[in-house]
Structures are given as C-alpha cells and as structure tokens.
Design an enzyme around this catalytic site. Structure first.
Site: not given
Ligand code: GLY
Length: 561
Positions: A99, A373, A391, A393, A415, A444-445, A465-466
C-alpha cells in the site's frame, strides 16, 4: 489487421493472441494447468506465458501486474499500490502489503482550507493527492516466493510498452473522455493524448514507460526508488504542489503481514488484514448473515438481500470508527470478527424494517459509483494460489504522468479520512483511526481472497470497485457457498451495495425489480447504479477441475498456461 474478438463460449484452452489480435476469453475449464484472470487479455496472457516458462503462481502474478501497468493504465500500475494474498501448495499462507504511504511532509490537516473546509479536489487530483508508490517494492517482495528472476518477469511488459498494443472500444472511450483532464495535469506531451480521437484497434505505444521498466530490469528495486526514476518523480512533484521527497521513495518498504483467516461454514477464508478493511468486513458480513441461516433463502430475494444489507450496514459503521493502518492504531481485528462481538451487534436486526444507520453511527453523505482498481486471480499446476488487488485509487489516479518516466501516479491520499465525516471519492467516511499522518498507510477496501476446503485452494476471488469491493466479494462467495451457483452465475449475477452511510442501497441496473420493491416497502431507499464490481473467480473442485471466470462487465479475460 488489428482484431478484437470477444469470446463468450466456454473454451477448454486459450487462443494465442498477438498484440494487435486481442481475444477476450470469459470462461475456461481445465485440469492440471495454471490459469490467470485479469482485467486485460494481454496481461492475463503475459502471466500465462510465465507459467509456461516454468514460473509458479507468484511469478505469474508479478508478470501480470507489470503488464497491467502497460495495457490497463487506468488502474494497473507501477505508480500505485496493492495487496497480495498467497497460499502455497505447502499450506503456507501469507499476505504482502504494498500500500502507498503518506509522504513524510504530510500532515493531519493538509487538505483543510483556511475556512475549515476539506478540499477534496486536492486529495483527489494532481500532485498533492499522490501517496508514495508501493507496487514495485511489492513485486520485489513477492520474489521470495517466485522461481524466476525479475528480469524475466518484467520482459512481457517491456515488449507491450515498446511495441504497443491494440486498444479496445472501452479503452478508446476512456482515453477520449479523459483527454481534457490529462492535459490539465500534464503540460508536456504524454502517450495517452493525441490530436485525433482514439478508436478501437489503435496502437498505444509507451516508449517512456518501456525505458522505466528497462531501468527496473537493470537496477532492480533501486531502479524505481533511487536514481533516475526517483529523480523524475520528485521533479514531477516540484512542478506544482507535490510533497514526495527522494527520502520518502528511498525509505518505502513493502510489508509482509499475517493473512487474516477465519472459518465460514467449514471453509477456511484467507484474506487481507489491515491496512485493508476488506478481510475484516468480509468476516463480519459473512458471520452476521450466517446467524440468520442465509442459505435458507433464495439468492437475491428480498429476505436474503435484507440480511446481507444489514450485515453490511453494521460492518461499514465499524470500518469508519475502528479501522486504519495497524502500525498507527490499536488493532482491534480479533475482537471485531469474534462471534461474541458480532452476535451482540446483530441483536438489533429485524425482518420487519430497515435499521436506521443512525442506530449504528452518525454522519450522512452521498457516495459516487466507482469501478477503478483491478484484481488478478491465479492458480498454478502445482497448487499454489495467488490473489492480488492493485490500484491507483481513482481512474488513472491523480491523472499526473511522471514526465520522462511515462506512468500515472496514484491519488491514494484520498483514501485517508481527510477530515472526520467528509466522504472520500467512494462516499466512505472515517474518523481518527484513518486520519492523515506522515508515513502512514491509508485504509483500503481491497479484498484479495483465497478460500480453502480441507486445506486446498477452493476459490480465488477479488474485484475492483472502491468501497463496493468487500460487498461484491461477499456476494460472490455466498452465491457459491450458500446459494450453490457456479462460478459464472456467481460472478455475473447482478450485485447490490450498502455501506452504512449513506442510507441508500445501490442495485445494479439488471437487479430483480420485485426484490427492490419489497425492500422499499420495508423502508430501504433504493438507488440504481450502472455496474458494481468486476470479479475474477477461480473455483477448483475436489477432483482438481479448475473453473475460471472473468467478469462479463469489462474486457476481463482468462488465460491458460
Ligand atoms: N483505493 C481503493 C481502495 O484501496 O480500497
């Protein structure tokens, strides 16, 4: 001639592709062969070629990520970050966190203006939105699990960047619709802008990116984080308001973390821990829905959707309050996914009416749909499994291309919870746990996930897809485990999404009308969205048959070794 063929029928093997003849393969059934699924056929094929050359799943997933940085520049990247979840055929499980981090000069209120308002334009666009990129460090960290050298894994991407590849209609449309914003943030020419509109079959050649990749090939990780590439990134920062320094780049480190593991109905789920909320949310949602015996209901019926939405509501409220970079906050994962906690949380569920979000939190706002992403699922013939979600983002990240190096930089700073209660580009709100701090990773997701049955890989799954990522992965999993759908039906079934705030439930446009109407009668506010997720799923049955499905929502494609 440049050809783009979309194959919708079931193939038992891939069709070889030239860079100008692109074949999209949506579904494959094979045995004793490795498969790669990604958002782009040429990237999947790059991974499959590496498998053919003797590489394992980790070699393939590195090669695929490099290739995506070339052929899928809207999300594939070397200027962003990602997460890898791996299960080796020995049973060893691991996760890699690459990340992005906040630059060392970042500060808590860096996006708050003099009147106290959050400036989301600065956190989403241009140079101040950029986090220190982690992807290249992640690829080098993955080498520990690989068989082949990096020089070989990066070569397919170099070839694609140097020779170019034919773009699809979706890619041409995207490049054309972003031309103006590319020009706003890039005053010198970039490969993604030309004077006449892009059309299907045009070649996208990226000479500068090819040189950057060659530099990494020659100098290793230092070829990105030090020397010429690092100097170009810092020079790009200085053109405007960017704050990434050469020390930030030199100090960046990918982190190996213990993967998040939990049991779901006899299946062992292995997913991403913090700083992604994905694994925790997945565990919370699956467990809470299991308290109502979700499998008793029909897939996408009002009852099933209500249970799942209410599980999503409670999980996302926890996301906003408790989740962030575990190196900066008290990590409450064990408690948050415990039955003791979740059974108590579930007590307020009722079939008679929607639970108001205010009963589990405070702040109201509006979300934005997002499909950025990208996800890759891989299994090799030795039984090693890998799932990566990566990603920039937003679509094309910050829109800033590093001049002289040819790649997009992320806008991952958005984010962070830039001000408590102010929604990010996915409408997600957060609090102090995810506030901006120097060198911190933003929450993050992303939910790269591997499911094991009796210790062997059974499902490899993930999606872009966030904030819709965890809910799409959740639905794809219950579609198979609870509702007994096959991989194709599970992936392509219409999806829905709820994230605590706003109160609304988003339904994909082809979602059953009767379910939406029944939900509305119970007090749910429905919203129609075009498309939710682009899931790549590999299912392996007890006999070792592999069923791989690339989501029908995009150009996503399967390739076989
Ligand atoms: N930028 C999307 C995510 O990390 O969840």
């Amino acid at each position: 001639m440049k050809k783009i063929i979309i194959s919708l029928i079931l193939f038992t093997s891939t069709i070889s592709a030239q860079y100008t003849d692109i074949t999209i393969v949506k579904e494959v059934k094979v045995k004793n062969k490795g498969v790669v699924i990604s958002a782009h056929p040429l990237a999947s094929e790059a991974g499959a070629r590496i498998l053919k050359m003797g590489g394992n799943a980790y070699d393939a997933i590195v090669a695929t990520q490099y290739a995506l940085a070339v052929v899928y520049p809207q999300a594939g990247n070397i200027g962003g970050g990602g997460f890898l979840v791996g299960v080796k055929n020995s049973g060893e499980k691991f996760s890699l966190d690459y990340r992005e981090t906040a630059p060392s000069r970042a500060s808590h209120d860096m996006y708050i203006d003099k009147s106290g308002k959050a400036n989301t334009d600065l956190s989403q666009n241009g140079r101040l939105a950029v986090g220190v990129p982690g992807s290249v460090a992640g690829f080098f960290a993955t080498l520990k699990y690989c068989k082949l050298p990096m020089e070989q894994l990066i070569q397919p991407a170099i070839d694609l960047a140097e020779k170019g590849f034919a773009i699809t209609l979706q890619e041409a449309d995207l490049l054309n619709s972003n031309k103006e914003i590319f020009e706003r943030y890039n005053k010198t020419g970039i490969a993604f802008v030309k004077n006449v509109p892009w059309k299907t079959g045009d070649l996208l050649i990226q000479k500068e990116l090819a040189e950057t990749l060659k530099h990494i090939q020659k100098f290793g990780q230092k070829g990105f984080y030090e020397g010429k590439t690092a100097e170009l990134i810092v020079a790009e920062m200085k053109k405007e308001n960017g704050i990434i320094s050469s020390e930030d780049l030199r100090n960046y480190k990918a982190v190996e973390r213990k993967a998040l593991e939990f049991d779901y109905k006899g299946n062992q789920i292995v997913s991403m821990p913090l700083p992604s909320s994905g694994g925790i949310l997945l565990a919370q949602m699956l467990k809470m829905a299991s308290y109502e015996n979700l499998e008793k209901y029909q897939q996408n019926s009002a009852r099933a959707v209500q249970i799942m939405v209410e599980a999503e509501r409670r999980a996302y409220a926890d996301r906003a309050e408790y989740m962030g970079d575990p190196d900066f906050i008290r990590d409450k994962t064990t408690y948050l996914i415990s039955d003791e906690y979740l059974k108590n949380r579930w007590k307020s569920f009722s079939f008679t009416t929607a639970t108001p979000s205010s009963a589990v939190g405070k702040i109201i706002t509006q979300p934005k749909e997002s499909t950025e992403t990208t996800h890759i699922s891989v299994i090799d013939k030795y039984g090693n499994a890998a799932a990566v979600t990566t990603t920039l983002n937003g679509l094309y990240g910050s829109k800033v291309v590093v001049s002289g190096a040819g790649f997009f930089l992320n806008n991952e700073m958005d984010d962070f919870s830039i001000k408590p209660g102010v929604p990010n580009m996915f409408g997600a709100v957060g609090g102090e746990a995810n506030s901006v701090q120097p060198n911190k990773r933003m929450l993050s997701s992303m939910t790269p996930t591997i499911i094991l049955k009796t210790g062997k890989p059974y499902m490899i799954v993930g999606t872009p897809g966030g904030t819709t990522i965890p809910t799409s992965v959740y639905q794809s999993i219950v579609n198979v485990i609870d509702f007994k759908l096959n991989a194709n039906l599970s992936v392509n079934a219409p999806k829905f999404h709820h994230q605590w705030l706003p109160e609304t439930v988003a339904f994909e446009k082809n979602f059953p009308e009767t379910t939406i109407k029944d939900m509305e009668k119970l007090g749910y506010k429905a919203e129609q969205w075009g498309q939710i997720g682009r899931t790549e799923m590999i299912l392996i049955d007890d006999e070792g048959n592999i069923h791989a499905v690339a989501d029908g929502r995009g150009d996503d494609s399967v390739a076989v070794e």
